[in-house]
Design a protein around this motif. Sequence first.
Motif, PDB file in Angstrom:
ATOM      1  N   PRO A  33       6.667  -2.190  73.417  1.00  0.00           N
ATOM      2  CA  PRO A  33       6.684  -2.863  72.303  1.00  0.00           C
ATOM      3  C   PRO A  33       6.785  -4.612  72.378  1.00  0.00           C
ATOM      4  CG  PRO A  33       8.462  -1.316  72.489  1.00  0.00           C
ATOM      5  CD  PRO A  33       7.954  -1.531  73.915  1.00  0.00           C
ATOM      6  N   PHE A  34       6.849  -4.900  73.647  1.00  0.00           N
ATOM      7  CA  PHE A  34       7.089  -6.421  73.846  1.00  0.00           C
ATOM      8  C   PHE A  34       5.749  -6.929  74.292  1.00  0.00           C
ATOM      9  CE2 PHE A  34      11.130  -4.590  74.416  1.00  0.00           C
ATOM     10  CZ  PHE A  34      11.667  -5.085  73.298  1.00  0.00           C
ATOM     11  N   VAL A  35       4.702  -6.059  74.837  1.00  0.00           N
ATOM     12  CA  VAL A  35       3.690  -6.718  75.418  1.00  0.00           C
ATOM     13  C   VAL A  35       2.794  -7.627  74.711  1.00  0.00           C
ATOM     14  CG1 VAL A  35       1.461  -5.804  76.588  1.00  0.00           C
ATOM     15  CG2 VAL A  35       3.679  -4.531  77.017  1.00  0.00           C
ATOM     16  N   LEU A  36       2.545  -6.990  73.370  1.00  0.00           N
ATOM     17  CA  LEU A  36       1.591  -7.931  72.803  1.00  0.00           C
ATOM     18  C   LEU A  36       2.358  -9.309  72.405  1.00  0.00           C
ATOM     19  CD1 LEU A  36       0.085  -5.349  70.055  1.00  0.00           C
ATOM     20  CD2 LEU A  36      -1.137  -6.454  72.264  1.00  0.00           C
ATOM     21  N   ILE A 311     -17.069 -14.182  72.278  1.00  0.00           N
ATOM     22  CA  ILE A 311     -15.665 -14.346  71.266  1.00  0.00           C
ATOM     23  C   ILE A 311     -15.848 -13.597  70.164  1.00  0.00           C
ATOM     24  CG2 ILE A 311     -14.721 -16.249  70.155  1.00  0.00           C
ATOM     25  CD1 ILE A 311     -14.699 -16.825  72.971  1.00  0.00           C
ATOM     26  N   LEU A 312     -17.067 -13.317  69.572  1.00  0.00           N
ATOM     27  CA  LEU A 312     -17.413 -12.342  68.288  1.00  0.00           C
ATOM     28  C   LEU A 312     -16.883 -11.154  68.599  1.00  0.00           C
ATOM     29  CD1 LEU A 312     -18.402 -11.879  65.476  1.00  0.00           C
ATOM     30  CD2 LEU A 312     -20.690 -11.777  66.780  1.00  0.00           C
ATOM     31  N   SER A 313     -17.456 -10.642  69.869  1.00  0.00           N
ATOM     32  CA  SER A 313     -17.078  -9.076  70.410  1.00  0.00           C
ATOM     33  C   SER A 313     -15.286  -9.164  70.551  1.00  0.00           C
ATOM     34  CB  SER A 313     -17.824  -8.692  71.686  1.00  0.00           C
ATOM     35  OG  SER A 313     -19.039  -8.810  71.410  1.00  0.00           O
ATOM     36  N   GLY A 314     -14.673 -10.066  71.020  1.00  0.00           N
ATOM     37  CA  GLY A 314     -13.343 -10.081  71.188  1.00  0.00           C
ATOM     38  C   GLY A 314     -12.551 -10.148  69.857  1.00  0.00           C
ATOM     39  N   VAL A 315     -13.136 -11.008  68.942  1.00  0.00           N
ATOM     40  CA  VAL A 315     -12.337 -11.035  67.665  1.00  0.00           C
ATOM     41  C   VAL A 315     -12.736  -9.542  66.836  1.00  0.00           C
ATOM     42  CG1 VAL A 315     -12.488 -12.105  65.417  1.00  0.00           C
ATOM     43  CG2 VAL A 315     -12.520 -13.298  67.625  1.00  0.00           C
ATOM     44  N   ILE A 316     -13.608  -9.037  66.976  1.00  0.00           N
ATOM     45  CA  ILE A 316     -13.844  -7.879  66.107  1.00  0.00           C
ATOM     46  C   ILE A 316     -13.277  -6.567  66.758  1.00  0.00           C
ATOM     47  CG2 ILE A 316     -15.560  -6.157  65.235  1.00  0.00           C
ATOM     48  CD1 ILE A 316     -17.429  -8.537  64.720  1.00  0.00           C
ATOM     49  N   MET A 324      -4.382  -7.146  63.159  1.00  0.00           N
ATOM     50  CA  MET A 324      -4.181  -8.538  62.878  1.00  0.00           C
ATOM     51  C   MET A 324      -3.999  -9.321  64.181  1.00  0.00           C
ATOM     52  SD  MET A 324      -5.229  -9.037  59.782  1.00  0.00           S
ATOM     53  CE  MET A 324      -4.833 -10.754  59.647  1.00  0.00           C
ATOM     54  N   ILE A 325      -3.007  -8.775  65.153  1.00  0.00           N
ATOM     55  CA  ILE A 325      -2.755  -9.786  66.252  1.00  0.00           C
ATOM     56  C   ILE A 325      -3.951  -9.883  67.155  1.00  0.00           C
ATOM     57  CG2 ILE A 325      -1.297  -7.798  67.697  1.00  0.00           C
ATOM     58  CD1 ILE A 325       0.381  -9.957  68.259  1.00  0.00           C
ATOM     59  N   GLY A 326      -4.666  -8.642  67.044  1.00  0.00           N
ATOM     60  CA  GLY A 326      -5.897  -8.704  67.864  1.00  0.00           C
ATOM     61  C   GLY A 326      -7.012  -9.678  67.603  1.00  0.00           C
ATOM     62  N   LEU A 327      -6.745 -10.481  66.797  1.00  0.00           N
ATOM     63  CA  LEU A 327      -7.797 -11.579  66.464  1.00  0.00           C
ATOM     64  C   LEU A 327      -7.601 -12.631  67.541  1.00  0.00           C
ATOM     65  CD1 LEU A 327      -7.394 -11.748  62.679  1.00  0.00           C
ATOM     66  CD2 LEU A 327      -9.370 -11.163  63.746  1.00  0.00           C
ATOM     67  N   GLY A 330      -7.627 -10.378  71.499  1.00  0.00           N
ATOM     68  CA  GLY A 330      -8.893  -9.893  71.858  1.00  0.00           C
ATOM     69  C   GLY A 330      -9.778 -10.707  72.719  1.00  0.00           C
ATOM     70  N   PRO A 331     -10.089 -11.783  72.037  1.00  0.00           N
ATOM     71  CA  PRO A 331     -11.114 -12.769  72.768  1.00  0.00           C
ATOM     72  C   PRO A 331     -10.451 -13.386  73.930  1.00  0.00           C
ATOM     73  CG  PRO A 331     -10.796 -13.653  70.532  1.00  0.00           C
ATOM     74  CD  PRO A 331      -9.579 -12.337  70.697  1.00  0.00           C
ATOM     75  N   VAL A 332      -9.116 -13.533  74.116  1.00  0.00           N
ATOM     76  CA  VAL A 332      -8.533 -13.938  75.288  1.00  0.00           C
ATOM     77  C   VAL A 332      -8.641 -12.904  76.497  1.00  0.00           C
ATOM     78  CG1 VAL A 332      -6.301 -14.171  76.701  1.00  0.00           C
ATOM     79  CG2 VAL A 332      -6.623 -15.296  74.186  1.00  0.00           C
ATOM     80  N   LEU A 333      -8.633 -11.552  76.079  1.00  0.00           N
ATOM     81  CA  LEU A 333      -8.790 -10.534  77.181  1.00  0.00           C
ATOM     82  C   LEU A 333     -10.251 -10.470  77.762  1.00  0.00           C
ATOM     83  CD1 LEU A 333      -6.769  -7.725  75.727  1.00  0.00           C
ATOM     84  CD2 LEU A 333      -6.148  -9.230  77.735  1.00  0.00           C
ATOM     85  N   LEU A 334     -11.200 -10.637  76.684  1.00  0.00           N
ATOM     86  CA  LEU A 334     -12.704 -10.644  77.383  1.00  0.00           C
ATOM     87  C   LEU A 334     -13.107 -11.928  78.046  1.00  0.00           C
ATOM     88  CD1 LEU A 334     -14.639  -9.213  74.254  1.00  0.00           C
ATOM     89  CD2 LEU A 334     -13.843  -7.905  76.149  1.00  0.00           C
TER      90      LEU A 334
END
Length: 371
Positions: A33-36, A311-316, A324-327, A330-334
Amino acid sequence: MVKVSPPKDLLQILLSVLFISVMIIACLWIVRPFVLGFAWAGTVVLSTWPVMLKFQRLLWGKRSLAVLVMTFLLLMLFVIPVALLVNSLVDNSGPVIAWATKGNMALPTLEWLHVIPLVGDKLYTGWNTLVESGGSAIMAKIRPYIGTTTTWFLGQAIHIGSFLMHCGLMLLFSVLLYAKGETLGNGIRHFAFRLAGKRGDAAILLAGQAIRAVALGVVVTALVQSVLGGFGLAIAGIPNATLLTVVMMLCCLVQIGPLLVLIPSIVWLYWTGDTTWGTVLLVWSCVVGTMDNFIRPVLIRMGADLPMILILSGVIGGLIAFGMIGLFIGPVLLAVSYRLISVWMHEAPLPQDAPDEVVELLEEQEERMLK
């Protein structure tokens, strides 16, 4: 003299691996629960660490005072605005979902096309001919997909409680990371060095550069443009300015820019006869729409230059995977994965042989094997 190695106990090795695997899975399950929230806090702290150090130098070297100032800034400039934007999106999602899913949805007739000089009548006639010849059938086929897609995207914002919880965890973890950042950073580098030597240490440093590049060059730029653009919409009297600000932030994150929202707003103001505020918003839109050309290069130089398609792939992809937090995640992980793979590839030189020569060599080897 031949040195005989002691026999290996296969069962002991298997049980040891199994025990370690169970412990790792159990630990990950507990902290799931705390990872994100922790990943979000790590991104924020890593990006703003130089700012915190500057505050520490200004506040007589007191880390506690610098952490207090940074926490207040995160609360006022990031957590509260984002929470308000998401809350506004939830409040306004009901009418949008109802409009997209209702059964009597049809293409508009666009009566206002008559007002356009010279070509207005032709445009109106052509559009309504298209609608009468098959527009209703087309709309009937795409209506279910529009309703499903709209419901899914807006439904992500309904989980506002989870999002606000992650915001709170991000703020809490940020305080801890600001206070003990050096210790944690050295611990991560030590662990990476233990796993892969100098290459592991270098991978951690490169990952930090990628995180800072995304956070500063993409997220900060998007937040600045969307907040300033939303301020202009509110001052000009545009309805639902907060909801439009959320849409503008999404457009900025995927590198489309704020003009996709600002230009229709300007047209609407001129259409309603409010030319004064339409002109003001036009000038303000020119400033907001072009400021990323100056802000983003300066911020990206602090990290690493990254392809916009990444960045586009990471956001979507982040939005679909984490909500919402994936916005932001996502880009950070990619970006981190891209930087690590890129450096690993560049450790070897580029192939110098011509493609035809390589193919011929492979064919010769196959012929020898067949003989």
